[in-house]
Write a protein that holds these residues in place. Sequence first.
Motif, PDB file in Angstrom:
ATOM      1  N   ASN A 180       2.386  -2.057   6.279  1.00  0.00           N
ATOM      2  CA  ASN A 180       1.572  -2.275   4.773  1.00  0.00           C
ATOM      3  C   ASN A 180       0.013  -2.758   4.975  1.00  0.00           C
ATOM      4  O   ASN A 180      -0.055  -3.102   4.856  1.00  0.00           O
ATOM      5  CB  ASN A 180       2.240  -3.632   4.237  1.00  0.00           C
ATOM      6  N   LYS A 181      -0.569  -1.425   5.729  1.00  0.00           N
ATOM      7  CA  LYS A 181      -1.392  -1.894   6.953  1.00  0.00           C
ATOM      8  C   LYS A 181      -2.734  -0.549   6.474  1.00  0.00           C
ATOM      9  O   LYS A 181      -1.897   0.578   6.918  1.00  0.00           O
ATOM     10  CB  LYS A 181      -1.737  -2.056   7.813  1.00  0.00           C
ATOM     11  N   LYS A 182      -2.793  -0.198   6.079  1.00  0.00           N
ATOM     12  CA  LYS A 182      -3.981   1.375   5.925  1.00  0.00           C
ATOM     13  C   LYS A 182      -5.085   1.931   7.017  1.00  0.00           C
ATOM     14  O   LYS A 182      -5.446   0.969   7.997  1.00  0.00           O
ATOM     15  CB  LYS A 182      -4.394   1.868   4.486  1.00  0.00           C
ATOM     16  N   ARG A 183      -4.574   3.270   7.831  1.00  0.00           N
ATOM     17  CA  ARG A 183      -4.956   3.956   8.648  1.00  0.00           C
ATOM     18  C   ARG A 183      -5.754   4.812   8.778  1.00  0.00           C
ATOM     19  O   ARG A 183      -4.808   5.708   7.871  1.00  0.00           O
ATOM     20  CB  ARG A 183      -4.842   3.477  10.189  1.00  0.00           C
ATOM     21  N   VAL A 184      -7.011   4.869   8.386  1.00  0.00           N
ATOM     22  CA  VAL A 184      -7.937   6.549   8.434  1.00  0.00           C
ATOM     23  C   VAL A 184      -7.926   7.397   9.872  1.00  0.00           C
ATOM     24  O   VAL A 184      -8.520   7.003  10.731  1.00  0.00           O
ATOM     25  CB  VAL A 184      -8.422   6.857   7.352  1.00  0.00           C
ATOM     26  N   LEU A 191       0.554  -1.147  -0.061  1.00  0.00           N
ATOM     27  CA  LEU A 191      -0.030  -0.026  -0.327  1.00  0.00           C
ATOM     28  C   LEU A 191       0.601   1.390  -0.028  1.00  0.00           C
ATOM     29  O   LEU A 191       1.958   1.085   0.241  1.00  0.00           O
ATOM     30  CB  LEU A 191      -0.528   0.068   1.254  1.00  0.00           C
ATOM     31  N   GLY A 192       0.479   2.356  -0.484  1.00  0.00           N
ATOM     32  CA  GLY A 192       0.643   3.513   0.005  1.00  0.00           C
ATOM     33  C   GLY A 192       1.191   3.905  -1.318  1.00  0.00           C
ATOM     34  O   GLY A 192       1.527   3.341  -2.279  1.00  0.00           O
ATOM     35  N   SER A 193       2.467   4.845  -1.255  1.00  0.00           N
ATOM     36  CA  SER A 193       3.434   5.297  -2.316  1.00  0.00           C
ATOM     37  C   SER A 193       4.110   4.397  -3.283  1.00  0.00           C
ATOM     38  O   SER A 193       4.417   3.410  -2.437  1.00  0.00           O
ATOM     39  CB  SER A 193       4.285   6.991  -2.120  1.00  0.00           C
ATOM     40  N   VAL A 194       4.565   4.257  -4.687  1.00  0.00           N
ATOM     41  CA  VAL A 194       5.454   3.828  -5.593  1.00  0.00           C
ATOM     42  C   VAL A 194       6.888   3.319  -4.366  1.00  0.00           C
ATOM     43  O   VAL A 194       7.105   2.184  -5.033  1.00  0.00           O
ATOM     44  CB  VAL A 194       5.530   3.704  -6.889  1.00  0.00           C
ATOM     45  N   GLU A 233     -16.870   6.359   3.564  1.00  0.00           N
ATOM     46  CA  GLU A 233     -16.066   6.553   1.610  1.00  0.00           C
ATOM     47  C   GLU A 233     -14.240   7.190   2.344  1.00  0.00           C
ATOM     48  O   GLU A 233     -13.382   7.280   1.470  1.00  0.00           O
ATOM     49  CB  GLU A 233     -16.326   8.219   1.686  1.00  0.00           C
ATOM     50  N   LEU A 234     -14.123   7.550   3.742  1.00  0.00           N
ATOM     51  CA  LEU A 234     -12.650   7.804   4.165  1.00  0.00           C
ATOM     52  C   LEU A 234     -11.490   6.331   4.288  1.00  0.00           C
ATOM     53  O   LEU A 234     -10.436   6.334   3.758  1.00  0.00           O
ATOM     54  CB  LEU A 234     -12.621   8.695   5.495  1.00  0.00           C
ATOM     55  N   LYS A 235     -12.442   5.723   4.464  1.00  0.00           N
ATOM     56  CA  LYS A 235     -11.892   4.373   4.672  1.00  0.00           C
ATOM     57  C   LYS A 235     -11.544   3.590   3.343  1.00  0.00           C
ATOM     58  O   LYS A 235     -10.772   2.962   3.669  1.00  0.00           O
ATOM     59  CB  LYS A 235     -11.878   3.355   5.636  1.00  0.00           C
TER      60      LYS A 235
END
Length: 203
Positions: A114-118, A55-58, A199-201
């Motif tokens: 490698n985990k997404k949190r908002v 996840l995230g940037s290249v 939507e944010l998630k």
Amino acid sequence: MEGASVEEERKKSESESVSYRYWVREASGDAAPAPVPRKLSPQDVVPDSQSPATLGSVWNKAGTWEEKNLNKWASNRIQELLTSIGSLEFSGGCAEISEVSNCSGDAFLVTVRNKKRVGYTYELNLKIKGEWTIREEKKKVKGHLEIPEFSFGELDDLQINVRLSEEKDFLQQDKQQICKDLKQFLHPVREKLHQFEEELKDS
């Protein structure tokens, strides 16, 4: 033998001198220019079929800490959602949110391991306008719905404070009834903010 020794010392001195001059020449501009950094594109990254997608940037293939500011998107989206609520009907009148006069706060997306949190923290001030029939007389009503600071996952505790703009035009009992009616905006506002969180998630 002494002459040979002097000759060896002379050659050694010349060798050191040449070496020194060569070093100076390289440092003075003959060396290759320093590489110029450039932004990576997805095409620059060779996919590794053996490792899971990150996840995230290249550039952040390791999935280490990365934070993205979502303030602009979040503020615009909150305002769009809340002004779409429309008019609410009450026993004595009706009202609508005419404008989001204050929508201040922060929203962010964090990628870590490698985990997404908002998350987000906001406070709101909503302008309302409406009309009430009070003792058989129709009166225009303007005011504000103030929503104190709230954060991600705290919408069940959301509160609305009502402030009328022209209180002198109403008796105390009329003001109490109008404020009680306007607090019914709490439910649709909370529903719209729940939609915003979803939507944010997915961002």
